[in-house]
Design an enzyme around this catalytic site. Sequence first.
Site, short mmCIF file in Angstrom:
data_model
loop_
_atom_site.label_atom_id
_atom_site.label_comp_id
_atom_site.label_asym_id
_atom_site.label_seq_id
_atom_site.Cartn_x
_atom_site.Cartn_y
_atom_site.Cartn_z
N SER A 1 19.97 -22.04 -47.73
CA SER A 1 19.97 -23.27 -48.52
C SER A 1 18.55 -23.78 -48.75
CB SER A 1 20.82 -24.34 -47.84
OG SER A 1 22.19 -23.98 -47.85
N THR B 1 5.89 -25.74 -36.63
CA THR B 1 5.69 -24.56 -35.79
C THR B 1 6.88 -23.62 -35.92
OG1 THR B 1 4.40 -25.87 -34.22
CG2 THR B 1 5.29 -23.78 -33.43
N CYS C 1 31.02 -24.00 -46.43
CA CYS C 1 30.29 -25.23 -46.74
C CYS C 1 31.16 -26.25 -47.44
CB CYS C 1 29.08 -24.89 -47.63
SG CYS C 1 27.93 -23.74 -46.87
#
Length: 395
Positions: free
Chosen positions: A70, A236, A323
Amino acid sequence: MIYADHAATTKTSETAKRAMLDAMDQFWGNPSSLHTPGQKAAEALEAARETVAGCIGAEPREIYFTSGGSEADNQAIRSAAYQGKRRGKNHIISTAIEHHAVLHTLAKLEREGFEVTLLPVDASGVVTVEAVAAAIRPETALVTVMYVNNEIGTIQPIKEIGALCRERKVIFHTDAVQAVGHLPINVKEQNIDMLSLSGHKFQGPRGTGALFVRKGIPLLSFIEGGAQERSKRAGTEDLPAIKGMAAALKEACDHMEETNQKLTALRDRLIEGLSEIPHGGLNGDRERRIAGNVNFCFEGIEGESMLLLLDDKGIAASSGSACTSGSLDPSHVLLAIGRPHEVAHGSLRLSLGEDNTAEDIETIIENVKEIVAYLRSISPVWKDLQKGVRTYVIQ
């Protein structure tokens, strides 16, 4: 439990788990740090990038790690749209059967003033190259067409669409979340400019993904902060998860041919068995579909009830995209291929994986037959169909 919902997610492989644990033990430094632990982590990160790139025929510097498909879809589509707008191009072409990660992004861009053309598909769920060609205009900035549909498993003519876009000098993006790790992909040979993938669709960990962007295609940053991912995605990097994804993808690609042979045989037997149920029909193209996908509609039943009864029998399946599992609306994909609302509500998606067996298939067939018969016995719609008050759609 018989798990037949691999299109929603897959179980993390032992190979991926080992890679993740190894990264936690060996490469725990921050890849952006200059000290030795950080540089070892940076080397491991680049090794994972090389692995992912190699599996799709890309160069390592063309791979950007993301949190999943997505995010990759959003970044690719918005980047191409905004860059196009700067050159006076505000038109985007896609299809009516895309994943909502694409459709909702396009709807947002429409509210920002972009023009979007959603091309129809035929009854088998395929968009034609001719339709794409007819829709391209001088102001077209992007064509985005999914590689494999997540609900009905249809495979689109990606290479041909990519060649057309390359000829017309239009950026071509494909949501390949359901294809990567399951079909041979070479982004250069298939004329793909941007490609999205997601780790948990090929037994990698959740929350991992990548975006391929062909060298020379501008990419905008949507997460501001540090200089990670060549300043295109701050934060990170989750190295253990990335290493797990890369290991899972390498394993999937190395065993793709034998896995697909097995899944094709299981799929075909499942289609054969479910086709024995009267007034039911396969959704999507019979041949041009991913190896593990079977999607059926049955008249006179409601899909959610079937899923609950299958779950009670120890069979995990779905009615479409995970979804949208909470939605009461019928699948937009099934409506796009011509299924009426009342039939689209009775859909069943069974997506198979390498752990499924021939015995699983026979158990699924037997239970689906029993459940469809039961649901029809208590369905007013089915009684009306039998009495002739309503007309059968699926003959």
